[in-house]
Scaffold this motif. Structure first.
Motif, PDB file in Angstrom:
ATOM      1  N   ARG A 199      43.380  22.919  16.921  1.00  0.00           N
ATOM      2  CA  ARG A 199      44.061  23.370  18.248  1.00  0.00           C
ATOM      3  C   ARG A 199      43.137  24.789  18.686  1.00  0.00           C
ATOM      4  O   ARG A 199      43.156  25.130  19.603  1.00  0.00           O
ATOM      5  CB  ARG A 199      45.430  23.432  18.070  1.00  0.00           C
ATOM      6  N   ARG A 215      53.934  30.472  23.223  1.00  0.00           N
ATOM      7  CA  ARG A 215      53.489  29.071  23.090  1.00  0.00           C
ATOM      8  C   ARG A 215      54.844  28.248  22.841  1.00  0.00           C
ATOM      9  O   ARG A 215      55.203  28.474  21.579  1.00  0.00           O
ATOM     10  CB  ARG A 215      52.259  28.997  22.331  1.00  0.00           C
ATOM     11  N   TRP A 248      55.626  23.904  21.939  1.00  0.00           N
ATOM     12  CA  TRP A 248      55.331  22.800  21.420  1.00  0.00           C
ATOM     13  C   TRP A 248      56.628  21.875  21.392  1.00  0.00           C
ATOM     14  O   TRP A 248      57.240  21.727  20.103  1.00  0.00           O
ATOM     15  CB  TRP A 248      54.518  22.703  20.099  1.00  0.00           C
ATOM     16  N   LEU A 258      53.669  21.595  13.062  1.00  0.00           N
ATOM     17  CA  LEU A 258      53.100  22.119  14.525  1.00  0.00           C
ATOM     18  C   LEU A 258      53.084  23.881  14.143  1.00  0.00           C
ATOM     19  O   LEU A 258      52.104  24.494  14.752  1.00  0.00           O
ATOM     20  CB  LEU A 258      53.953  21.967  15.472  1.00  0.00           C
ATOM     21  N   ALA A 303      58.755  25.239  18.312  1.00  0.00           N
ATOM     22  CA  ALA A 303      58.292  24.030  17.875  1.00  0.00           C
ATOM     23  C   ALA A 303      59.455  23.082  17.781  1.00  0.00           C
ATOM     24  O   ALA A 303      60.550  23.442  17.175  1.00  0.00           O
ATOM     25  CB  ALA A 303      57.360  23.810  16.579  1.00  0.00           C
ATOM     26  N   ARG A 311      54.117  25.543  28.602  1.00  0.00           N
ATOM     27  CA  ARG A 311      53.413  25.402  27.521  1.00  0.00           C
ATOM     28  C   ARG A 311      52.986  26.693  26.919  1.00  0.00           C
ATOM     29  O   ARG A 311      53.219  27.131  25.805  1.00  0.00           O
ATOM     30  CB  ARG A 311      52.275  24.478  27.568  1.00  0.00           C
ATOM     31  N   GLU A 321      52.670  15.432  27.801  1.00  0.00           N
ATOM     32  CA  GLU A 321      54.074  15.753  27.409  1.00  0.00           C
ATOM     33  C   GLU A 321      55.265  15.810  28.471  1.00  0.00           C
ATOM     34  O   GLU A 321      54.990  16.573  29.300  1.00  0.00           O
ATOM     35  CB  GLU A 321      54.435  16.880  26.261  1.00  0.00           C
TER      36      GLU A 321
END
Length: 365
Positions: free
Chosen positions: A154, A180, A182, A208, A257, A267, A285
């Motif tokens: 990543r 961030r 996820w 994650l 996450a 995001r 997504e």
């Protein structure tokens, strides 16, 4: 030599890239690059590593799996490949690098076996179940003088590369907050290794979370304190994670996450003294913010109040990790990811577990 099963009952999920297994199947026959011994041919081994390896010129010479179905897939994808059911055959002389894509609970053991065979190792993240095991694994490789790196792919995400450029250009000024997410909407959980392997690396914190923490520390440096919320809402392993990290340099990172998120948030959002960087969606997504696409060739927005300017995407991709591995293995290039970075990430994740259990802020020395 006795070794644990190379793959769990459902193997590792291909959550990292969102790609279908075997997209580059059958191409290995014409590849003459470094020879790879691949530990595990589940969705991580087949759908992520094998795809990137063949795309960057490696030859998958050997695969370790005890599943007849996966053995057949490996032979179809890579004509001439040797399929082994144990590490002894896989690690025999004749390969240039070992890629460990087994479940997390097996990583340390499989890395040590490859190191003892004197073979350079790429291990999928996380390096190990906890910081003590991760540190001992790195020290074992150093004592043996065997190269080791960790697949923190990543770091090569579009948003990560682009954000690093913006920071290098000082486009955001002094950054005080990095966010961030996820997040996914999976009200009916999948019945896989990741959701069920409690205590053996299952759950979103190690899966994650290892990416999220690595991304934050790559951008903003060492972590001074950790506060965390970790829950399991629909699965035996944790599926709802929030981390608040205070970096030694003063930036605060908020990282999410989650698998039960009906409205995934933006995001990435980075707040600085000169403006903000905003990435609204991620790899297809579903999210309410997907309509805010900045257009082809761009990656997010540079925002100052009601002014939003598309940001050109920094060139590159996940294949660059294995291009760096090629240079590292064959030409003495720099290690793609310092394995001690993975140890530091493991320490943050250990602190997160403690923080969630004690409902406290944990200080890191």
């Amino acid at each position: 030599m006795a070794h644990a099963h190379p793959e769990g009952p459902d193997a590792r999920p291909a959550d990292d890239l969102g790609t279908r297994p075997g997209d580059d199947g059958g191409r290995a026959a014409s590849v003459t690059g470094p020879r790879v011994a691949l530990v595990g041919y589940g969705s991580a081994g087949r759908g992520i590593h094998a795809r990137l390896l063949t795309a960057t010129g490696f030859r998958i010479a050997r695969v370790l799996t005890r599943s007849p179905e996966r053995a057949a897939e490996a032979r179809a994808d890579h004509p001439g490949v040797e399929v082994h059911a144990d590490l002894d055959g896989l690690l025999a002389p004749g390969v240039d690098v070992v890629v460990v894509a087994s479940p997390t609970g097996n990583h340390a053991e499989h890395v040590r076996a490859a190191v003892d065979a004197g073979l350079p190792v790429v291990v999928d993240k996380p390096l190990a179940l906890d910081a003590a095991e991760a540190e001992e694994t790195v020290r074992h490789a150093e004592r043996a003088g065997v190269p080791l790196t960790v697949f923190q792919n990543r770091r090569w995400d579009d948003e990560q590369r682009t954000l690093r450029r913006l920071l290098a250009e000082d486009a955001l000024g002094t950054v005080h907050r990095f966010e961030r997410r996820w997040e996914r909407w999976r009200p009916v959980p999948k019945d896989r290794w990741r959701e069920n392997a409690v205590g053996q690396g299952g759950g979103l914190l190690l899966d994650l979370g290892a990416h999220l923490v690595d991304s934050a520390t790559q951008l903003f440096g060492p972590v001074a304190s950790v506060r965390a919320e970790i829950r399991n809402l629909t699965t035996p392993a944790d599926d709802d994670v929030f981390l608040a990290l205070e970096h030694a340099g003063g930036t605060v990172s908020h990282l999410w996450a989650g698998a039960l998120v009906g409205a995934p948030g933006p995001r990435t959002r980075v707040l600085g003294s000169r403006g903000a960087y905003l990435v609204t969606s991620f790899e297809g997504e579903p999210t309410p913010f997907s309509a805010l696409d900045p257009g082809q060739g761009n990656e997010g927005w540079l925002v100052r109040g009601d002014e939003a300017v598309p940001v050109p995407r920094e060139p590159g991709g996940h294949e660059d990790f294995y291009r760096a591995v090629d240079a590292w293995v064959t030409g003495g290039g720099e290690v793609p990811v310092d394995p001690w970075d993975a140890v530091r990430t493991a320490r943050v994740l250990d602190a997160a577990r403690r923080s969630a259990a004690e409902r406290s802020t944990v200080l890191l020395g």
